[in-house]
Scaffold this motif. Structure first.
Motif, PDB file in Angstrom:
ATOM      1  N   LEU A   1       0.836  -1.195   0.000  1.00 19.28           N
ATOM      2  CA  LEU A   1       0.000   0.000   0.000  1.00 19.28           C
ATOM      3  C   LEU A   1       0.871   1.245   0.000  1.00 19.28           C
ATOM      4  O   LEU A   1       1.997   1.237   0.517  1.00 19.28           O
ATOM      5  CB  LEU A   1      -0.893   0.028   1.244  1.00 19.28           C
ATOM      6  CG  LEU A   1      -2.060  -0.953   1.309  1.00 19.28           C
ATOM      7  CD1 LEU A   1      -2.671  -0.934   2.713  1.00 19.28           C
ATOM      8  CD2 LEU A   1      -3.123  -0.612   0.273  1.00 19.28           C
ATOM      9  N   GLU A   2       0.358   2.331  -0.574  1.00 22.63           N
ATOM     10  CA  GLU A   2       1.075   3.590  -0.542  1.00 22.63           C
ATOM     11  C   GLU A   2       1.380   3.968   0.905  1.00 22.63           C
ATOM     12  O   GLU A   2       0.567   3.773   1.801  1.00 22.63           O
ATOM     13  CB  GLU A   2       0.243   4.681  -1.214  1.00 22.63           C
ATOM     14  CG  GLU A   2       0.949   6.016  -1.293  1.00 22.63           C
ATOM     15  CD  GLU A   2       0.074   7.081  -1.925  1.00 22.63           C
ATOM     16  OE1 GLU A   2      -1.072   6.760  -2.305  1.00 22.63           O
ATOM     17  OE2 GLU A   2       0.539   8.226  -2.036  1.00 22.63           O
ATOM     18  N   GLU A   3       2.549   4.509   1.125  1.00 26.34           N
ATOM     19  CA  GLU A   3       2.987   4.844   2.480  1.00 26.34           C
ATOM     20  C   GLU A   3       2.004   5.778   3.186  1.00 26.34           C
ATOM     21  O   GLU A   3       1.726   5.628   4.375  1.00 26.34           O
ATOM     22  CB  GLU A   3       4.370   5.488   2.435  1.00 26.34           C
ATOM     23  CG  GLU A   3       4.955   5.762   3.831  1.00 26.34           C
ATOM     24  CD  GLU A   3       6.348   6.345   3.763  1.00 26.34           C
ATOM     25  OE1 GLU A   3       6.870   6.495   2.649  1.00 26.34           O
ATOM     26  OE2 GLU A   3       6.897   6.659   4.830  1.00 26.34           O
ATOM     27  N   THR A   4       1.439   6.731   2.431  1.00 22.85           N
ATOM     28  CA  THR A   4       0.494   7.676   3.015  1.00 22.85           C
ATOM     29  C   THR A   4      -0.738   6.960   3.551  1.00 22.85           C
ATOM     30  O   THR A   4      -1.272   7.321   4.610  1.00 22.85           O
ATOM     31  CB  THR A   4       0.050   8.722   1.968  1.00 22.85           C
ATOM     32  OG1 THR A   4       1.201   9.321   1.392  1.00 22.85           O
ATOM     33  CG2 THR A   4      -0.812   9.795   2.610  1.00 22.85           C
ATOM     34  N   ILE A   5      -1.201   5.937   2.820  1.00 22.61           N
ATOM     35  CA  ILE A   5      -2.372   5.175   3.267  1.00 22.61           C
ATOM     36  C   ILE A   5      -2.049   4.435   4.561  1.00 22.61           C
ATOM     37  O   ILE A   5      -2.833   4.446   5.506  1.00 22.61           O
ATOM     38  CB  ILE A   5      -2.835   4.184   2.184  1.00 22.61           C
ATOM     39  CG1 ILE A   5      -3.269   4.930   0.927  1.00 22.61           C
ATOM     40  CG2 ILE A   5      -3.978   3.313   2.705  1.00 22.61           C
ATOM     41  CD1 ILE A   5      -3.677   4.033  -0.210  1.00 22.61           C
ATOM     42  N   ARG A   6      -0.874   3.792   4.583  1.00 25.46           N
ATOM     43  CA  ARG A   6      -0.488   3.048   5.793  1.00 25.46           C
ATOM     44  C   ARG A   6      -0.333   3.986   6.988  1.00 25.46           C
ATOM     45  O   ARG A   6      -0.759   3.666   8.104  1.00 25.46           O
ATOM     46  CB  ARG A   6       0.811   2.271   5.534  1.00 25.46           C
ATOM     47  CG  ARG A   6       0.603   1.047   4.639  1.00 25.46           C
ATOM     48  CD  ARG A   6       1.854   0.203   4.493  1.00 25.46           C
ATOM     49  NE  ARG A   6       2.737   0.722   3.460  1.00 25.46           N
ATOM     50  CZ  ARG A   6       3.931   1.249   3.667  1.00 25.46           C
ATOM     51  NH1 ARG A   6       4.399   1.332   4.911  1.00 25.46           N
ATOM     52  NH2 ARG A   6       4.665   1.698   2.678  1.00 25.46           N
ATOM     53  N   GLU A   7       0.254   5.150   6.758  1.00 26.29           N
ATOM     54  CA  GLU A   7       0.433   6.115   7.849  1.00 26.29           C
ATOM     55  C   GLU A   7      -0.903   6.606   8.384  1.00 26.29           C
ATOM     56  O   GLU A   7      -1.101   6.712   9.597  1.00 26.29           O
ATOM     57  CB  GLU A   7       1.275   7.303   7.361  1.00 26.29           C
ATOM     58  CG  GLU A   7       2.748   6.966   7.157  1.00 26.29           C
ATOM     59  CD  GLU A   7       3.534   8.138   6.606  1.00 26.29           C
ATOM     60  OE1 GLU A   7       2.907   9.164   6.258  1.00 26.29           O
ATOM     61  OE2 GLU A   7       4.775   8.044   6.540  1.00 26.29           O
ATOM     62  N   ASN A   8      -1.838   6.926   7.468  1.00 21.07           N
ATOM     63  CA  ASN A   8      -3.161   7.370   7.893  1.00 21.07           C
ATOM     64  C   ASN A   8      -3.919   6.265   8.617  1.00 21.07           C
ATOM     65  O   ASN A   8      -4.658   6.533   9.570  1.00 21.07           O
ATOM     66  CB  ASN A   8      -3.968   7.852   6.683  1.00 21.07           C
ATOM     67  CG  ASN A   8      -3.658   9.277   6.303  1.00 21.07           C
ATOM     68  OD1 ASN A   8      -4.234  10.217   6.839  1.00 21.07           O
ATOM     69  ND2 ASN A   8      -2.726   9.467   5.383  1.00 21.07           N
ATOM     70  N   HIS A   9      -3.756   5.034   8.154  1.00 20.47           N
ATOM     71  CA  HIS A   9      -4.405   3.897   8.806  1.00 20.47           C
ATOM     72  C   HIS A   9      -3.878   3.731  10.227  1.00 20.47           C
ATOM     73  O   HIS A   9      -4.650   3.604  11.187  1.00 20.47           O
ATOM     74  CB  HIS A   9      -4.154   2.628   7.987  1.00 20.47           C
ATOM     75  CG  HIS A   9      -4.789   1.413   8.567  1.00 20.47           C
ATOM     76  ND1 HIS A   9      -4.146   0.191   8.620  1.00 20.47           N
ATOM     77  CD2 HIS A   9      -6.011   1.210   9.154  1.00 20.47           C
ATOM     78  CE1 HIS A   9      -4.940  -0.699   9.187  1.00 20.47           C
ATOM     79  NE2 HIS A   9      -6.078  -0.105   9.517  1.00 20.47           N
ATOM     80  N   GLN A  10      -2.549   3.748  10.361  1.00 19.53           N
ATOM     81  CA  GLN A  10      -1.941   3.560  11.680  1.00 19.53           C
ATOM     82  C   GLN A  10      -2.296   4.699  12.632  1.00 19.53           C
ATOM     83  O   GLN A  10      -2.604   4.474  13.811  1.00 19.53           O
ATOM     84  CB  GLN A  10      -0.422   3.455  11.511  1.00 19.53           C
ATOM     85  CG  GLN A  10       0.004   2.185  10.780  1.00 19.53           C
ATOM     86  CD  GLN A  10       1.377   2.294  10.139  1.00 19.53           C
ATOM     87  OE1 GLN A  10       2.140   3.205  10.449  1.00 19.53           O
ATOM     88  NE2 GLN A  10       1.695   1.370   9.234  1.00 19.53           N
ATOM     89  N   GLU A  11      -2.311   5.925  12.102  1.00 19.80           N
ATOM     90  CA  GLU A  11      -2.680   7.080  12.930  1.00 19.80           C
ATOM     91  C   GLU A  11      -4.146   6.997  13.350  1.00 19.80           C
ATOM     92  O   GLU A  11      -4.499   7.280  14.496  1.00 19.80           O
ATOM     93  CB  GLU A  11      -2.431   8.371  12.146  1.00 19.80           C
ATOM     94  CG  GLU A  11      -2.737   9.637  12.936  1.00 19.80           C
ATOM     95  CD  GLU A  11      -2.502  10.889  12.119  1.00 19.80           C
ATOM     96  OE1 GLU A  11      -3.010  11.953  12.523  1.00 19.80           O
ATOM     97  OE2 GLU A  11      -1.819  10.815  11.077  1.00 19.80           O
ATOM     98  N   GLY A  12      -4.997   6.572  12.413  1.00 18.64           N
ATOM     99  CA  GLY A  12      -6.422   6.443  12.712  1.00 18.64           C
ATOM    100  C   GLY A  12      -6.699   5.373  13.752  1.00 18.64           C
ATOM    101  O   GLY A  12      -7.560   5.556  14.624  1.00 18.64           O
ATOM    102  N   VAL A  13      -5.966   4.256  13.682  1.00 23.03           N
ATOM    103  CA  VAL A  13      -6.124   3.192  14.675  1.00 23.03           C
ATOM    104  C   VAL A  13      -5.770   3.722  16.060  1.00 23.03           C
ATOM    105  O   VAL A  13      -6.481   3.466  17.048  1.00 23.03           O
ATOM    106  CB  VAL A  13      -5.235   1.979  14.317  1.00 23.03           C
ATOM    107  CG1 VAL A  13      -5.158   1.000  15.491  1.00 23.03           C
ATOM    108  CG2 VAL A  13      -5.793   1.259  13.092  1.00 23.03           C
TER     109      VAL A  13
END
Length: 263
Positions: free
Chosen positions: A103-115
């Protein structure tokens, strides 16, 4: 999937438009009559209007309320549309990218931040996320990083960001751009020619086909590609290049091609 979302928003917007037109007609009847302008209406309608007359607001206040209500409703329709679009796209992403690390790094970062934000929210006594458990919130991230099972991207982890109309969230999911237009379509063999921008195309790639006249949009997969009459599996195109394309669905001349770029 996306077609249902588009149909829903079109129905909701048309409802707002109909209500505005109905109100305009009522205002014309009521206020033209009070100004002495002859308006042809039935006696039964006159009786109903006379009964309602004491409750009818002044024209200016009516219009202000109508405009505020219309804008508020349109905002809600659009926000709901964006949330549904994001939620449905998040369902598709794990199939497009089976490996979470792809996955694009931005998506993973937003996912992790959202969790992380969701876990903090769940610690509060009252939260709008009471339907979620800590296990459910962490499950997608856990399976994504360990690879033990197929991961899921929890929509709440992305939509928790308090951004107007979720603009930043949409951008974090990738960028959609126009990549070409179908200039010829042949019923036999149900394939066509598209003039495209600089882009890499591969058999199996997915594109959005958009009809500008009807606002219809649907997702297709490329079944075959031809360059100068010869089949290829992949091609790096240049701007203005003609490419023969066959999709898993029928198309037609004039449809525009869009690609969601997620790197």
């Amino acid at each position: 999937m996306f077609q249902n979302i588009l149909e829903s928003i079109k129905i909701n917007i048309n409802t707002v438009r109909s209500i505005i037109k109905t109100n305009d007609k009522l205002m014309n009847i009521l206020f033209s009559s009070s100004a002495g302008i002859k308006t042809e209406i039935s006696e039964e309608t006159k009786l109903i209007l006379n009964t309602a007359l004491p409750e009818i607001p002044k024209l200016r206040e009516w219009r202000i309320y109508e405009h505020c209500a219309a804008v508020t409703r349109l905002y809600a329709i659009y926000e709901n549309f964006v949330e549904e679009l994001i939620s449905n796209w998040l369902i598709i992403l794990p199939d497009l990218y089976p490996q979470y690390s792809d996955l694009e790094e931005t998506i993973r970062e937003n996912h992790q931040e959202g969790v992380g934000k969701l876990l903090i929210e769940l610690k509060k006594k009252k939260s709008r996320y009471e339907h979620l458990s800590p296990e459910k919130v962490m499950q997608g991230l856990f399976y994504g990083t360990t690879g033990e099972k197929k991961y899921e991207l929890l929509p709440d982890a992305f939509l928790i960001q308090e951004q107007n109309l979720r603009r930043d969230t949409k951008e974090s999911l990738g960028q959609i751009r126009e990549v070409g237009k179908i200039t010829e379509w042949f019923k036999t063999p149900d394939a066509g020619v598209a003039v495209v921008e600089e882009i890499k195309l591969s058999v199996g790639n997915q594109l959005f086909l958009v009809n500008e006249k009807t606002s219809c949009c649907y997702l297709v997969a490329i079944n075959s590609i031809q360059i100068d009459g010869k089949p290829v599996n992949d091609v790096q195109t240049t701007t203005g290049m003609e490419v023969g394309l066959k999709f898993d669905l029928s198309a037609k001349k004039g449809l525009r091609l869009f690609q969601l770029k997620v790197e």
